[in-house]
Design an enzyme around this catalytic site. Structure first.
Site, PDB file in Angstrom:
ATOM      1  N   HIS A 117       0.814  -1.220   0.000  1.00  0.00           N
ATOM      2  CA  HIS A 117       0.000   0.000   0.000  1.00  0.00           C
ATOM      3  C   HIS A 117       0.848   1.270   0.000  1.00  0.00           C
ATOM      4  CE1 HIS A 117       0.441  -0.178   4.515  1.00  0.00           C
ATOM      5  NE2 HIS A 117       0.464   1.135   4.359  1.00  0.00           N
ATOM      6  N   ASP A 147       0.241  -7.580   1.476  1.00  0.00           N
ATOM      7  CA  ASP A 147       0.660  -6.188   1.615  1.00  0.00           C
ATOM      8  C   ASP A 147       2.179  -6.053   1.623  1.00  0.00           C
ATOM      9  OD1 ASP A 147       0.275  -3.474   1.734  1.00  0.00           O
ATOM     10  OD2 ASP A 147       0.096  -3.391   3.915  1.00  0.00           O
ATOM     11  N   SER A 222       4.674   2.400   8.047  1.00  0.00           N
ATOM     12  CA  SER A 222       4.370   1.269   7.174  1.00  0.00           C
ATOM     13  C   SER A 222       5.564   0.895   6.317  1.00  0.00           C
ATOM     14  CB  SER A 222       3.186   1.605   6.260  1.00  0.00           C
ATOM     15  OG  SER A 222       2.001   1.732   6.993  1.00  0.00           O
TER      16      SER A 222
END
Length: 463
Positions: A117, A147, A222
Site C-alpha cells: 500500500h 501487503d 508502514s
C-alpha cells in the site's frame, strides 16, 4: 546504614544487571549471552540499545512516492443511463504523494522490502537513506494480499542490509524495536514487546498472520522494520488499530517467514504464484478437539477435501486436524491459510496431522490455482477487475463470473468468454496466461476470445 549516594549507586548497578539479563532473548544460548549483554550497554556502561541500532538504522529507509489514482465519481449512475454521461465512463485521475518506510534486505543487488500500500499506483519512487543520500527505485513486484512489495534501487552504492531472523521461536513477551518514518518526521525508533502472535481475522489484509506489538507504530511507519534485540529483522510493520490513525499500543507486523517466501517469488516471477492445498476448514474449538480424540488446543480442523486437490493426493481427509507445517506448529486455520498462501505453486511441505487421536505426517506438493478473482485478477490488468477467471477444461482461461458495472464488463468481456491466446501465443492455464501477459508488458496486448461459435479480439492497453 549506607549513604544515599551509595544506595543510589547500588540501585543503578542492579538496574543495569536486571536490564542486561532481560535483554537476552529466549532463543539466545548461554554461550552467546555474554557478548549480547555487553552490547546492551553504551560507552559509559549504561543500559542502551544504541550499539545495536547503529548497525540496523542504516538498513531502514524513508520512501516518498508520486502517482495518480482514479477518482470514483460522486454519483453512481446506473449502467443503462451511462451513455448520457460519457465523462463519467473514464473516471478522473488525481495526483497523489505519499510517505512510508522500507528495509534494505540485499546491499549488493539494492533490494528493499516495503508494504504494497506504500507504493501502490506509484509512478515515481524516491528512497532516502539515514545518511541523507537519495536514490530512485523501481518496483519489482508486489502482492496486495500480504501487503508486501519488493523494490530495487537504481545507481546505488555503499548500502547496508539488515540480517533476517532465521528463528521461528518468537514468543509473547520478547522485546522488539520498531524503526520507521512516522508522519514524515524521519528515522524514529520505538521499543516494546511482542503482545501476541498469529493474529488473524482483523480484515486488514486478505492473508493475515500478524505479530502484534505495543511498540509505537504510526502513519508513515508502514514498511519499516520490527527487529529483535540482536538487530535481526523479525517483521515488516504494516498496520495499527487506533482512533484517527493514532497509536494506542496495538500495532501489527508481517512475520519475516512470510516476507522471505513472498520476496523469493517476487524476485523470480515479479508476482506471487500462490500454491493451493485444496481444503476448507474452521478454527479448532475445545469441544471439536475432544470429539476427534485430540487433547491439544491449537490446530486447523479440515471440513472438506477438494477432489483432485493437493490435499487429496497427499491423503488428507475430512476430520483431520492439521497441527504443523514443516515442523512449525499451526495455531489456527487462519494461520494455516496464510502459511500455505505464501508458499508458491509446486512447493513441497510436510504437514503434521491428528487423525482419530493418532499423529500422522504427510508430504504434500501444492498445486497451481485453478481460479482467480478480485485483487488477483486486477493484478493481471485493471481490465479484469470485477471478473473471475478459471482454467477452461479444453484449454484457455474462462470468464466464469463478471460484475455488471465492472471495467471488464464495460470493455466488452462477458461470462462464458474463453481467452485462448495473447498476441497469437496460445494460452493453456491461468499461470500460462500470466506468463504471456508479462512478456507483452510495455506494449498493447491482443486477446483472442472464443464466445460460443464466434471469435473476437479484445486489446489491452500497454502496462
Amino acid at each position: 546504614m549506607k549513604s544515599l549516594k551509595q544506595s543510589a549507586l547500588a540501585i543503578a548497578l542492579a538496574s543495569i544487571t536486571l536490564f542486561s539479563a532481560m535483554a537476552v532473548p529466549t532463543s539466545a544460548s548461554a554461550a552467546d549471552a555474554r557478548p549480547l549483554i555487553a552490547a546492551m550497554a553504551n560507552e559509559q556502561g549504561e543500559p542502551s540499545l544504541a550499539p545495536m541500532l547503529k548497525h540496523v538504522i542504516p538498513a531502514v529507509v524513508n520512501i516518498s512516492v508520486k502517482g495518480t489514482k482514479e477518482v470514483t465519481p460522486m454519483f453512481n449512475i446506473p449502467e443503462e443511463f451511462r451513455f448520457m454521461f460519457p465523462q463519467l465512463n473514464q473516471g478522473r485521475q488525481r495526483e497523489f504523494r505519499a510517505l512510508g518506510s522500507g528495509v534494505i534486505i540485499d546491499a549488493k543487488e539494492g533490494y528493499i522490502v516495503t508494504n504494497h500500500h506504500v507504493v501502490e499506483d506509484a509512478k515515481e519512487i524516491r528512497i532516502a537513506l539515514s545518511d541523507g543520500r537519495e536514490f530512485d527505485a523501481k518496483k519489482i513486484g508486489s502482492d496486495p494480499h500480504t501487503d508486501l512489495a519488493l523494490l530495487q534501487l537504481e545507481d546505488f552504492e555503499g548500502l547496508t542490509a539488515i540480517r533476517m531472523d532465521n528463528s521461528e521461536d518468537l514468543e509473547v513477551g520478547d522485546f522488539v524495536v520498531a524503526i520507521g518514518n512516522p508522519f514524515g518526521l524521519g528515522q524514529t525508533v520505538t521499543s516494546g514487546i511482542i503482545s501476541a502472535l498469529g493474529r488473524t481475522g482483523l480484515n486488514i489484509e486478505n492473508i493475515e498472520n500478524f505479530i502484534q506489538t505495543d511498540a509505537a507504530i504510526n502513519s508513515g511507519n508502514s514498511g519499516g522494520a520490527l527487529v529483535n534485540l540482536r538487530g535481526e529483522l523479525i517483521g515488516i510493520n504494516t498496520a495499527i488499530l487506533g482512533p484517527n490513525g493514532g497509536n494506542i499500543g496495538i500495532g501489527f507486523a508481517i512475520p519475516v517467514s512470510m516476507v522471505k517466501s513472498v520476496v523469493a517469488q517476487l524476485q523470480e516471477f515479479g508476482e506471487v504464484r500462490r500454491g493451493t492445498l485444496g481444503v476448507t476448514g474452521t478454527e479448532l474449538t475445545p469441544d471439536l478437539a475432544q470429539s476427534f480424540g485430540y487433547t491439544g488446543t491449537t490446530g486447523a480442523f479440515v471440513n472438506e477435501v477438494m477432489e483432485g486437490s493437493a490435499a487429496e493426493k497427499a491423503g488428507i481427509k475430512a476430520g483431520d486436524i492439521i497441527v504443523s507445517i514443516n515442523g512449525k506448529k499451526i495455531s489456527s486455520f487462519g494461520e494455516l491459510r496464510a502459511t500455505i498462501a505464501t508458499l508458491g505453486a509446486g512447493a513441497k511441505a510436510k504437514l503434521g496431522l491428528i487423525r482419530e487421536g493418532e499423529e500422522l505426517t504427510v508430504n504434500v506438493t501444492l498445486q497451481e490455482p485453478t481460479e482467480i478473482t478480485g485483487k488477483d485478477a486486477g493484478q493481471l490488468s485493471e481490465v479484469f477487475e470485477g471478473a473471475t477467471l478459471a482454467n477452461h477444461d479444453g484449454g484457455g482461461v474462462e470468464i466464469t463470473a463478471i460484475e455488471n458495472r465492472s471495467m471488464a464488463y464495460r470493455l466488452g468481456l462477458r461470462e462464458g468468454d474463453v481467452i485462448t491466446s495473447v498476441n497469437l501465443d496460445r494460452v493453456s492455464t491461468i499461470n500460462d496466461f500470466k506468463d504471456k501477459l508479462s512478456k507483452s508488458k510495455g506494449r498493447v496486448s491482443a486477446l483472442r476470445i472464443q464466445r460460443g461459435d464466434t471469435t473476437l479480439y479484445l486489446t489491452l492497453p500497454s502496462r
